[in-house]
Design an enzyme around this catalytic site. Structure first.
Site, mmCIF file in Angstrom:
data_model
loop_
_atom_site.group_PDB
_atom_site.id
_atom_site.type_symbol
_atom_site.label_atom_id
_atom_site.label_comp_id
_atom_site.label_asym_id
_atom_site.label_seq_id
_atom_site.Cartn_x
_atom_site.Cartn_y
_atom_site.Cartn_z
ATOM 1 N N ASP A 12 -3.114 4.734 -2.282
ATOM 2 C CA ASP A 12 -4.126 5.381 -1.379
ATOM 3 C C ASP A 12 -4.431 7.012 -1.969
ATOM 4 O O ASP A 12 -3.656 7.456 -2.194
ATOM 5 C CB ASP A 12 -3.440 5.583 -0.090
ATOM 6 C CG ASP A 12 -4.439 5.648 0.940
ATOM 7 O OD1 ASP A 12 -5.259 4.705 1.093
ATOM 8 O OD2 ASP A 12 -4.485 6.905 1.388
ATOM 9 N N HIS B 277 -11.138 -2.913 3.041
ATOM 10 C CA HIS B 277 -11.107 -2.527 4.814
ATOM 11 C C HIS B 277 -11.921 -1.114 4.802
ATOM 12 O O HIS B 277 -11.879 -1.035 6.039
ATOM 13 C CB HIS B 277 -9.694 -2.330 4.909
ATOM 14 C CG HIS B 277 -9.008 -1.113 4.179
ATOM 15 N ND1 HIS B 277 -8.550 -1.159 2.920
ATOM 16 C CD2 HIS B 277 -8.609 0.117 4.728
ATOM 17 C CE1 HIS B 277 -8.289 0.026 2.544
ATOM 18 N NE2 HIS B 277 -8.053 0.754 3.699
ATOM 19 N N ASP B 278 -12.446 -0.486 3.920
ATOM 20 C CA ASP B 278 -13.205 0.592 3.878
ATOM 21 C C ASP B 278 -14.655 0.285 3.668
ATOM 22 O O ASP B 278 -15.713 1.103 4.093
ATOM 23 C CB ASP B 278 -12.743 1.768 3.193
ATOM 24 C CG ASP B 278 -11.443 2.240 3.297
ATOM 25 O OD1 ASP B 278 -10.814 2.259 4.560
ATOM 26 O OD2 ASP B 278 -10.891 2.914 2.345
ATOM 27 N N GLU C 135 -6.146 4.055 -5.747
ATOM 28 C CA GLU C 135 -7.653 4.341 -5.168
ATOM 29 C C GLU C 135 -7.852 5.821 -5.737
ATOM 30 O O GLU C 135 -7.379 6.506 -5.377
ATOM 31 C CB GLU C 135 -7.435 4.238 -3.860
ATOM 32 C CG GLU C 135 -8.742 4.364 -3.216
ATOM 33 C CD GLU C 135 -8.811 4.720 -1.632
ATOM 34 O OE1 GLU C 135 -9.645 4.414 -0.932
ATOM 35 O OE2 GLU C 135 -7.744 5.275 -1.244
ATOM 36 N N ASP D 131 0.741 -1.147 0.065
ATOM 37 C CA ASP D 131 -0.139 -0.058 -0.101
ATOM 38 C C ASP D 131 1.109 1.076 0.035
ATOM 39 O O ASP D 131 1.908 1.080 0.881
ATOM 40 C CB ASP D 131 -0.640 0.066 1.189
ATOM 41 C CG ASP D 131 -2.513 0.616 0.940
ATOM 42 O OD1 ASP D 131 -2.432 1.639 0.627
ATOM 43 O OD2 ASP D 131 -3.167 -0.237 1.570
#
Ligand code: GLC
Ligand code: CA
Length: 545
Positions: free
Chosen positions: A198, A314-315, A240, A98
């Site tokens: 991210d 995870h969100d 993302e 990440d």
């Protein structure tokens, strides 16, 4: 379309804190992941996307990095990381890191320097603004409250789009970009295979103009990054990009653009919120809208870019609870949702626990929650006088902790996740829902995912076939075809618990139809024999001319 090493791949996301604790401190760690590599090999995945493992004070569970070159001590050491890369490689599994470069932690050395004085060499690494009458603008933080934080020491505000412990880096400073490229090269040299980036659509922001996503320099910076880093390795990258549309996705992923391989769309993820009111404003999903959105991405990127395919991360809340049925039809609906996604064009992502049908958590009050976004939201709404039950309903439906409860390995205490006290409580349904159970049962959701992953490797039509939506207006059924050479793949899925009848729009010659996967026993052998579907039933036919 250019063929690349990762197109046949399936990616598995690990949220290390909640995956597997090897030393009993209640926190998942790198050795814990290493212990489970055989499990992942059995599932058949090719790439692990590892949520951040860098040193961090954990204000946002690792998305607030205080040192890009160190491993978070709770997770292990650099040596553990090297072992993970090596052990994964033995099983033909790549590691994708990440990459969080929109912001760092306020405990990063750069920020500690930056806040010291206005003429500190690091001052311009972040975004500082003076202002006499309160915050320089009304930009709000994603995690509630103003995005500007007053800093006493130099009497200026700094900008943070996320928590105040996540100050935004100033990517317009070439020195900052240079240092980030050096860091990326360091990790690629260590043997990782790429990055999930991210909130990358924010890095060109022009704060004074209130332009946050898609700033004028965004694509210049990505091309520069590609030139300085990515083009030197056989990488895989996925950005993302909450703001991306099928049109802008082509700017990131277009063949000759030299930017990224894929982006994550959020358009399907916002269909169950009231438009413009944000993620917590609940609304029922309209299947027709979902089909339109997914289809638009499928057709717009065909032969121009490459889709990422996901329901979970995870969100996001757990898909089986969100758009399936996590009670009576948990098994059927989890398999149906997986089928609809994995038969599309693109690279599928599986989020830890999705492959065993893990569900949302129902904590009865806020003290059990750990996520900063959720906790801030709760207090903000409370102070506005919103009834607690209403706030909790949004949190139970949409909160990020739904995805972050510990992985359910077996029916031992805490689901076998830890021998100590877990950092967040395990979902109480771990007795029935756990990996050990799943592996004992050939018909489990786990083995269904295994089959989907294997089909992708075997059938080129899944990679390259052209997508076409069928029955677009049907409120309960999702159906589409993929066409490639002399083959047609037909996917039929009942999205709900009723028994709708399938009326295919055209007669297909299905004398050579074969079922390649389905989630009930005794499915209709041929598309022309399809009548009523059973609750959440899905069938995929491969038809040869
Ligand atoms: C991304 C991450 C999320 C994080 C945020 C700030 O959206 O997926 O978990 O909180 O960025 O880094
Ligand atoms: Ca641990």
């Amino acid at each position: 379309m250019e063929k690349t090493w990762w197109q046949k791949s399936t990616i598995y996301q690990i949220y290390p804190r909640s995956f597997n604790d090897s030393n009993g401190d209640g926190i998942g760690d790198l050795q814990g992941i290493i212990e489970k590599l055989d499990y992942l090999e059995l599932l058949g995945i090719d790439i692990i996307w590892l949520s951040p493992v860098y040193q961090s004070p954990n204000d946002d569970n690792g998305y607030d990095i205080s040192n890009y070159y160190e491993i978070m001590p709770e997770f292990g050491t650099m040596e553990d990381m090297e072992t993970l890369i090596e052990e994964a490689k033995k099983r033909n599994i790549h590691i994708m890191m990440d990459l969080v470069i929109n912001h760092t932690s306020d405990e990063h050395h750069w920020f500690e320097e930056s806040r010291k004085s206005k003429d500190n060499p690091y001052r311009d690494y972040y975004v500082w603004r003076g202002s006499e009458n309160g915050p320089p603008s009304d930009i709000q933080s994603v995690f509630s409250g103003s995005a500007w934080e007053w800093d006493e020491q130099t009497g200026e505000y700094y900008f943070h789009l996320f928590s105040k412990k996540q100050p935004d880096l100033n990517l317009h400073n070439p020195e900052v970009r240079e240092r980030l490229y050096t860091m990326m090269n360091y990790w690629l040299d260590k043997g990782v295979s790429g990055f999930r980036m991210d909130v990358i659509d924010l890095i060109g922001k022009e704060i004074d103009q209130k332009v946050l996503t898609d700033g004028p320099k965004l694509h210049d910076y990505l091309r520069e990054m590609n030139e300085n880093v990515l083009s030197h390795y056989p990488t895989i990258t996925v950005g993302e990009t909450p703001s991306a549309t099928p049109e802008t996705a082509q700017l990131y992923t277009g063949k000759d653009r030299n930017e990224l391989d894929m982006v994550f769309t959020f358009q399907h993820m916002s269909l169950d919120e009231r438009a413009g009111e944000g993620k917590w404003a609940l609304k029922e999903l309209d299947l027709v809208e979902l089909k339109q959105v997914l289809s638009k991405w499928q057709t717009s990127l065909f032969q121009k870019g490459w889709n990422s395919l996901y329901w979970n991360n995870h969100d996001q809340p757990r898909i089986v609870s969100r758009w399936g049925n996590d009670q009576e039809y948990r098994d059927e609906s989890a398999k149906m949702l997986a089928t609809v996604l994995h038969m599309m064009q693109g690279t599928p992502f599986i989020y830890q626990g999705e492959e065993i049908g893990m569900t949302n958590i129902e904590f009865d009050n806020i003290t059990h929650y750990r996520d900063i976004e959720t906790i801030n939201y709760f207090h903000e709404k409370k102070s506005e006088g919103v009834p607690e039950e209403e706030i909790m309903e949004s949190i139970r439906t949409k909160g990020r902790d739904n995805a972050r409860t510990p992985f359910q390995w077996n029916d031992d205490a805490h689901g076998g996740f830890t021998e100590g006290t877990p950092w967040m409580e395990v979902n109480s349904n771990f007795i029935e829902i756990n990996a050990e159970q799943a592996i004992k049962n050939q018909n489990s959701i786990f083995f269904y995912y295994q089959k989907l992953i294997a089909l992708r490797k075997r059938l080129d039509i899944l990679l390259y076939g052209e997508y076409e939506l069928l029955l677009g207006d049907h409120p309960e059924i999702m159906a589409y075809t993929r066409k490639w050479a002399d083959q047609t793949l037909l996917v039929v899925a009942n999205f709900y618990g009723g028994n709708p009848v399938v009326h295919l729009p055209e007669k297909m010659d299905d004398s050579h139809a074969e079922i390649i996967i389905s989630n009930y026993s005794n499915p209709s052998e041929k598309p022309s024999e399809l009548g009523h579907l059973r609750p959440y039933e899905t069938i995929v036919y491969l038809i040869e001319k």
